[in-house]
Design a protein around this motif. Structure first.
Motif, PDB file in Angstrom:
ATOM      1  N   TRP A  30       0.841  -1.187   0.000  1.00 53.02           N
ATOM      2  CA  TRP A  30       0.000   0.000   0.000  1.00 53.02           C
ATOM      3  C   TRP A  30       0.884   1.247   0.000  1.00 53.02           C
ATOM      4  N   CYS A  31       0.567   2.194  -0.860  1.00 54.27           N
ATOM      5  CA  CYS A  31       1.299   3.455  -0.943  1.00 54.27           C
ATOM      6  C   CYS A  31       1.014   4.300   0.292  1.00 54.27           C
ATOM      7  N   ALA A  32       2.052   4.680   1.029  1.00 55.58           N
ATOM      8  CA  ALA A  32       1.908   5.507   2.220  1.00 55.58           C
ATOM      9  C   ALA A  32       2.186   6.981   1.950  1.00 55.58           C
ATOM     10  N   CYS A  33       2.888   7.277   0.848  1.00 54.82           N
ATOM     11  CA  CYS A  33       3.276   8.661   0.575  1.00 54.82           C
ATOM     12  C   CYS A  33       2.206   9.438  -0.185  1.00 54.82           C
ATOM     13  N   GLY A  34       1.369   8.729  -0.941  1.00 48.39           N
ATOM     14  CA  GLY A  34       0.328   9.374  -1.738  1.00 48.39           C
ATOM     15  C   GLY A  34       0.780   9.798  -3.116  1.00 48.39           C
ATOM     16  N   GLU A  35       2.025   9.550  -3.462  1.00 49.69           N
ATOM     17  CA  GLU A  35       2.579   9.986  -4.754  1.00 49.69           C
ATOM     18  C   GLU A  35       2.476   8.946  -5.870  1.00 49.69           C
ATOM     19  N   SER A  36       2.170   7.702  -5.531  1.00 50.99           N
ATOM     20  CA  SER A  36       2.122   6.631  -6.527  1.00 50.99           C
ATOM     21  C   SER A  36       1.105   6.924  -7.624  1.00 50.99           C
ATOM     22  N   LYS A  37       1.443   6.578  -8.828  1.00 55.80           N
ATOM     23  CA  LYS A  37       0.517   6.693  -9.967  1.00 55.80           C
ATOM     24  C   LYS A  37      -0.343   5.435 -10.077  1.00 55.80           C
ATOM     25  N   ASN A  38      -0.113   4.463  -9.186  1.00 55.61           N
ATOM     26  CA  ASN A  38      -0.818   3.174  -9.195  1.00 55.61           C
ATOM     27  C   ASN A  38      -1.613   3.006  -7.893  1.00 55.61           C
ATOM     28  N   GLN A  39      -2.295   4.061  -7.454  1.00 52.77           N
ATOM     29  CA  GLN A  39      -3.046   4.035  -6.193  1.00 52.77           C
ATOM     30  C   GLN A  39      -4.069   2.904  -6.163  1.00 52.77           C
ATOM     31  N   PRO A  40      -4.229   2.242  -5.021  1.00 52.22           N
ATOM     32  CA  PRO A  40      -3.637   2.542  -3.727  1.00 52.22           C
ATOM     33  C   PRO A  40      -2.299   1.858  -3.494  1.00 52.22           C
ATOM     34  N   PHE A  41      -1.712   1.321  -4.533  1.00 48.87           N
ATOM     35  CA  PHE A  41      -0.492   0.534  -4.370  1.00 48.87           C
ATOM     36  C   PHE A  41       0.765   1.325  -4.707  1.00 48.87           C
ATOM     37  N   CYS A  42       1.867   0.900  -4.136  1.00 50.09           N
ATOM     38  CA  CYS A  42       3.163   1.545  -4.296  1.00 50.09           C
ATOM     39  C   CYS A  42       3.730   1.316  -5.701  1.00 50.09           C
ATOM     40  N   GLY A  68      13.627   8.108  -1.704  1.00 49.35           N
ATOM     41  CA  GLY A  68      14.266   9.361  -1.359  1.00 49.35           C
ATOM     42  C   GLY A  68      13.485  10.157  -0.327  1.00 49.35           C
ATOM     43  N   SER A  69      12.337   9.625   0.104  1.00 49.86           N
ATOM     44  CA  SER A  69      11.530  10.295   1.126  1.00 49.86           C
ATOM     45  C   SER A  69      11.564   9.469   2.414  1.00 49.86           C
ATOM     46  N   GLU A  70      10.875   9.950   3.422  1.00 48.85           N
ATOM     47  CA  GLU A  70      10.815   9.227   4.693  1.00 48.85           C
ATOM     48  C   GLU A  70       9.692   8.193   4.726  1.00 48.85           C
ATOM     49  N   PHE A  71       8.916   8.087   3.651  1.00 48.29           N
ATOM     50  CA  PHE A  71       7.782   7.165   3.624  1.00 48.29           C
ATOM     51  C   PHE A  71       8.196   5.766   3.182  1.00 48.29           C
ATOM     52  N   THR A  72       7.490   4.786   3.712  1.00 45.87           N
ATOM     53  CA  THR A  72       7.710   3.380   3.376  1.00 45.87           C
ATOM     54  C   THR A  72       6.358   2.744   3.103  1.00 45.87           C
ATOM     55  N   PRO A  73       6.234   1.989   2.014  1.00 43.35           N
ATOM     56  CA  PRO A  73       4.952   1.327   1.754  1.00 43.35           C
ATOM     57  C   PRO A  73       4.660   0.285   2.824  1.00 43.35           C
ATOM     58  N   LYS A  74       3.384  -0.016   3.002  1.00 47.89           N
ATOM     59  CA  LYS A  74       2.966  -0.991   4.016  1.00 47.89           C
ATOM     60  C   LYS A  74       2.605  -2.308   3.333  1.00 47.89           C
ATOM     61  N   LEU A  75       3.274  -3.378   3.750  1.00 47.73           N
ATOM     62  CA  LEU A  75       2.983  -4.712   3.238  1.00 47.73           C
ATOM     63  C   LEU A  75       1.656  -5.202   3.822  1.00 47.73           C
ATOM     64  N   VAL A  76       0.772  -5.650   2.936  1.00 49.17           N
ATOM     65  CA  VAL A  76      -0.521  -6.203   3.347  1.00 49.17           C
ATOM     66  C   VAL A  76      -0.626  -7.603   2.765  1.00 49.17           C
ATOM     67  N   LYS A  77      -0.841  -8.581   3.625  1.00 50.00           N
ATOM     68  CA  LYS A  77      -1.006  -9.968   3.189  1.00 50.00           C
ATOM     69  C   LYS A  77      -2.495 -10.312   3.210  1.00 50.00           C
TER      70      LYS A  77
END
Length: 78
Positions: free
Chosen positions: A23-35, A41-50
């Motif tokens: 899951w995209c945590a930064c909000g910048e992904s062009k493939n929302q809601p996924f990373c 280069g930012s402080e954000f990290t995507p969240k793994l969802v199983k």
């Protein structure tokens, strides 16, 4: 900590198949809601969802949910 960019002010309901999703945590992904790696280069990290079995999911798109990566209605107050 920086605030994430809100991708939308409503959740995104999706029927999900079993698998691992980031899951995209930064909000910048062009493939929302996924990373898509836009966080690099930012402080954000995507969240793994199983996802263990097929189910309907309401993904947080505002990126401010208290139940990340799932919607908790926080977007209504933004």
């Amino acid at each position: 900590m920086s605030k994430p960019k809100s991708a939308d002010k409503k959740s995104k309901m999706m029927d999900m198949a079993p698998g691992d999703y980031f899951w995209c945590a930064c909000g910048e992904s062009k493939n929302q809601p996924f990373c898509d790696g836009s966080h690099k280069g930012s402080e954000f990290t995507p969240k793994l969802v199983k996802i263990e079995e097929p189910k309907q999911v309401f993904w947080c798109m505002c990126k401010h949910s208290g139940n990340k990566p799932f919607c908790d209605g926080t977007h209504k107050g933004l």
